[in-house]
Enzyme design. Structure first.
Site, PDB file in Angstrom:
ATOM      1  N   ARG A 188       0.853  -1.183   0.000  1.00 40.00           N
ATOM      2  CA  ARG A 188       0.000   0.000   0.000  1.00 40.00           C
ATOM      3  C   ARG A 188       0.890   1.235   0.000  1.00 40.00           C
ATOM      4  NH1 ARG A 188      -3.624  -2.411  -1.693  1.00 40.00           N
ATOM      5  NH2 ARG A 188      -5.686  -2.793  -0.824  1.00 40.00           N
ATOM      6  N   GLU A 198      -3.559   7.831  -4.349  1.00 42.05           N
ATOM      7  CA  GLU A 198      -3.966   7.372  -5.685  1.00 42.05           C
ATOM      8  C   GLU A 198      -5.274   8.032  -6.115  1.00 42.05           C
ATOM      9  OE1 GLU A 198      -4.042   3.089  -5.515  1.00 42.05           O
ATOM     10  OE2 GLU A 198      -1.986   3.024  -4.809  1.00 42.05           O
ATOM     11  N   HIS A 248      -1.373   0.783  -9.898  1.00 42.36           N
ATOM     12  CA  HIS A 248      -2.039  -0.176  -8.991  1.00 42.36           C
ATOM     13  C   HIS A 248      -2.697  -1.320  -9.777  1.00 42.36           C
ATOM     14  CE1 HIS A 248      -3.952  -0.590  -4.752  1.00 42.36           C
ATOM     15  NE2 HIS A 248      -3.799  -1.784  -5.326  1.00 42.36           N
TER      16      HIS A 248
HETATM   17  P1  NDP Z   1      -1.265 -11.303   4.683  1.00 40.04           P
HETATM   18  O1  NDP Z   1      -2.152 -10.854   5.790  1.00 40.04           O
HETATM   19  O2  NDP Z   1      -1.244 -12.748   4.318  1.00 40.04           O
HETATM   20  O3  NDP Z   1       0.248 -10.859   4.970  1.00 40.04           O
HETATM   21  C1  NDP Z   1       0.582  -9.641   5.541  1.00 40.04           C
HETATM   22  C2  NDP Z   1       2.006  -9.723   6.057  1.00 40.04           C
HETATM   23  O4  NDP Z   1       2.381  -8.425   6.541  1.00 40.04           O
HETATM   24  C3  NDP Z   1       2.174 -10.699   7.193  1.00 40.04           C
HETATM   25  O5  NDP Z   1       3.383 -11.390   7.048  1.00 40.04           O
HETATM   26  C4  NDP Z   1       2.231  -9.801   8.427  1.00 40.04           C
HETATM   27  O6  NDP Z   1       3.000 -10.440   9.447  1.00 40.04           O
HETATM   28  C5  NDP Z   1       2.918  -8.558   7.857  1.00 40.04           C
HETATM   29  N1  NDP Z   1       2.588  -7.354   8.608  1.00 40.04           N
HETATM   30  C6  NDP Z   1       1.374  -6.871   8.925  1.00 40.04           C
HETATM   31  N2  NDP Z   1       1.476  -5.761   9.663  1.00 40.04           N
HETATM   32  C7  NDP Z   1       2.792  -5.531   9.833  1.00 40.04           C
HETATM   33  C8  NDP Z   1       3.542  -4.537  10.511  1.00 40.04           C
HETATM   34  N3  NDP Z   1       2.938  -3.547  11.192  1.00 40.04           N
HETATM   35  N4  NDP Z   1       4.890  -4.603  10.472  1.00 40.04           N
HETATM   36  C9  NDP Z   1       5.508  -5.592   9.794  1.00 40.04           C
HETATM   37  N5  NDP Z   1       4.854  -6.569   9.133  1.00 40.04           N
HETATM   38  C10 NDP Z   1       3.512  -6.538   9.151  1.00 40.04           C
HETATM   39  O7  NDP Z   1      -1.694 -10.397   3.438  1.00 40.04           O
HETATM   40  P2  NDP Z   1      -1.491 -10.703   1.885  1.00 40.04           P
HETATM   41  O8  NDP Z   1      -0.111 -11.219   1.666  1.00 40.04           O
HETATM   42  O9  NDP Z   1      -2.632 -11.474   1.357  1.00 40.04           O
HETATM   43  O10 NDP Z   1      -1.631  -9.204   1.301  1.00 40.04           O
HETATM   44  C11 NDP Z   1      -0.770  -8.192   1.773  1.00 40.04           C
HETATM   45  C12 NDP Z   1      -1.209  -6.843   1.252  1.00 40.04           C
HETATM   46  O11 NDP Z   1      -0.887  -6.709  -0.108  1.00 40.04           O
HETATM   47  C13 NDP Z   1      -2.704  -6.553   1.262  1.00 40.04           C
HETATM   48  O12 NDP Z   1      -3.190  -6.219   2.554  1.00 40.04           O
HETATM   49  C14 NDP Z   1      -2.803  -5.390   0.304  1.00 40.04           C
HETATM   50  O13 NDP Z   1      -2.628  -4.171   0.993  1.00 40.04           O
HETATM   51  C15 NDP Z   1      -1.628  -5.620  -0.635  1.00 40.04           C
HETATM   52  N6  NDP Z   1      -2.087  -5.990  -1.978  1.00 40.04           N
HETATM   53  C16 NDP Z   1      -1.755  -5.173  -3.036  1.00 40.04           C
HETATM   54  C17 NDP Z   1      -2.192  -5.486  -4.308  1.00 40.04           C
HETATM   55  C18 NDP Z   1      -1.854  -4.618  -5.472  1.00 40.04           C
HETATM   56  O14 NDP Z   1      -2.602  -4.593  -6.429  1.00 40.04           O
HETATM   57  N7  NDP Z   1      -0.716  -3.936  -5.469  1.00 40.04           N
HETATM   58  C19 NDP Z   1      -3.059  -6.640  -4.574  1.00 40.04           C
HETATM   59  C20 NDP Z   1      -3.285  -7.456  -3.399  1.00 40.04           C
HETATM   60  C21 NDP Z   1      -2.818  -7.120  -2.156  1.00 40.04           C
HETATM   61  P3  NDP Z   1       2.740 -10.126  10.994  1.00 40.04           P
HETATM   62  O15 NDP Z   1       1.262 -10.151  11.204  1.00 40.04           O
HETATM   63  O16 NDP Z   1       3.486 -11.181  11.730  1.00 40.04           O
HETATM   64  O17 NDP Z   1       3.334  -8.760  11.228  1.00 40.04           O
END
Ligand code: NDP
Length: 320
Positions: A234, A263, A281
């Site tokens: 994001r 965006e 995006h």
């Molecule tokens: P997941 O929930 O499977 O993974 C998120 C990861 O981020 C986890 O490993 C989590 O680990 C880590 N994380 C969350 N918060 C924090 C933090 N504060 N500090 C460090 N690490 C953090 O999500 P997905 O992999 O399915 O998707 C991730 C994101 O990708 C979506 O939420 C979306 O925003 C973005 N996305 C973008 C797209 C695009 O078109 N560019 C399309 C699809 C998704 P932990 O909880 O241990 O911290």
């Protein structure tokens, strides 16, 4: 036959097949087709038990306050930072999203951005189109093989990306809030330490308050003049004003960006930078993946209508 229940559609992401499927069970109301959305919401918002939206629009507070009878919100997208899911869960409102079906596509987009940025794909394409080749070869670029790679966010998409990075013989590290020992990759408790040790930093976390500007000036300086930042998570995760400065000053080497803080506005300063690759995006934006996301978003709505259960609730709503 009884009237079909109302479904509020927010944003413009509903494809014709999604619309055809939903019209079998619901009476559709498109918010963005209304001339005066606030007036329409004031008149009809209380009669909308179900909502279909996308990650960009979510359900913003000024919309939510009108939806006094809403029971189910289906988000077409995995990121739902524009829906207050914790508050919804507290009120018994189900929120669903579309995880997993887009993992491969977004991981591919991250790789595409990295390859294009490192090998200056856009610059060299323009080199030919501008007629410069007869005057000499394009400048050399840097290899993507044998690099130290840091992944910020080793979730569903991050893990898919890590699997694909094996092809490039990448030495993989990651930073998340909780260590994932089963991954077998090197864990960093502090993002800035990981940034100091890697050549490229892939950002694939959710947005929202918890990740706001995680990639700050210190992280960019740690990544350094030879470092590359790829963001497919994001826009809010990266301090964009600092990113522009770091790239302009040469304190950060390169960036590949699919997402931005405001965006569809993109900082004009980035437009003339050869070391930057920009995408609007489109991380999941293929026909195949968007079809799979649409099918899941629709199935969640249909199943909830049928028996009150869903396929893919957001974590906050798993116990509803
Ligand atoms: P997941 O929930 O499977 O993974 C998120 C990861 O981020 C986890 O490993 C989590 O680990 C880590 N994380 C969350 N918060 C924090 C933090 N504060 N500090 C460090 N690490 C953090 O999500 P997905 O992999 O399915 O998707 C991730 C994101 O990708 C979506 O939420 C979306 O925003 C973005 N996305 C973008 C797209 C695009 O078109 N560019 C399309 C699809 C998704 P932990 O909880 O241990 O911290």
């Amino acid at each position: 036959m009884a009237d079909k229940p109302n479904l509020l559609v927010i944003g413009g992401a509903m494809s014709p097949p999604m619309q055809a499927a939903l019209e079998q069970d619901f009476t559709l109301h498109k918010l963005h087709a209304q001339d005066d959305q606030q007036a329409w919401l004031a008149a009809h918002g209380a009669d909308m038990p179900s909502v279909l939206t996308d990650g960009h629009w979510g359900v913003r507070p000024d919309v939510m306050l009108h939806l006094s009878s809403v029971k189910m919100i289906s988000c077409y997208g995995v990121g739902y930072d524009n829906i207050d899911a914790a508050s919804c869960a507290g009120k018994g409102i189900m929120v669903t999203h579309t995880p997993n079906v887009l993992n491969a596509e977004v991981a591919n987009t991250a790789l595409l951005l990295w390859l294009a940025t490192s090998r200056r794909l856009v610059r060299d394409d323009k080199y030919i189109r501008d007629g410069k080749w007869p005057d000499g070869n394009a400048p050399l670029t840097h290899s993507v093989d044998d690099r130290k790679v840091g992944i910020l966010g080793l979730g569903r998409i991050g893990e898919e990306l890590a699997r694909r990075l094996a092809v490039f013989n990448a030495d993989i590290s990651y930073h998340t809030r909780t260590e994932k020992p089963e991954s077998g990759f090197r864990y960093y408790n502090a993002l800035v330490d990981m940034a100091r040790d890697v050549d490229v930093l892939f950002c694939i976390t959710p947005g929202g308050a918890a990740t706001h500007h995680l990639v700050n000036r210190d992280v960019m300086d740690a990544l350094g003049p030879n470092g590359t930042l790829i963001n497919v998570g994001r826009g809010t995760v990266v301090d964009e004003a600092e990113l522009v400065k770091a790239l302009a000053d040469g304190r950060l080497g390169n960036a590949g960006l699919d997402v931005f803080e405001n965006e569809p506005q993109v900082p004009q300063e980035l437009f003339d930078m050869d070391q930057v690759t920009l995408l609007p995006h489109v991380g999941s934006a293929t026909v195949e993946t968007r079809t799979a996301m649409g099918d899941l978003a629709v199935s969640n709505l249909q199943q909830f209508l049928r028996d009150g259960t869903v396929i893919s609730p957001v974590p906050e709503c798993r116990d509803l």
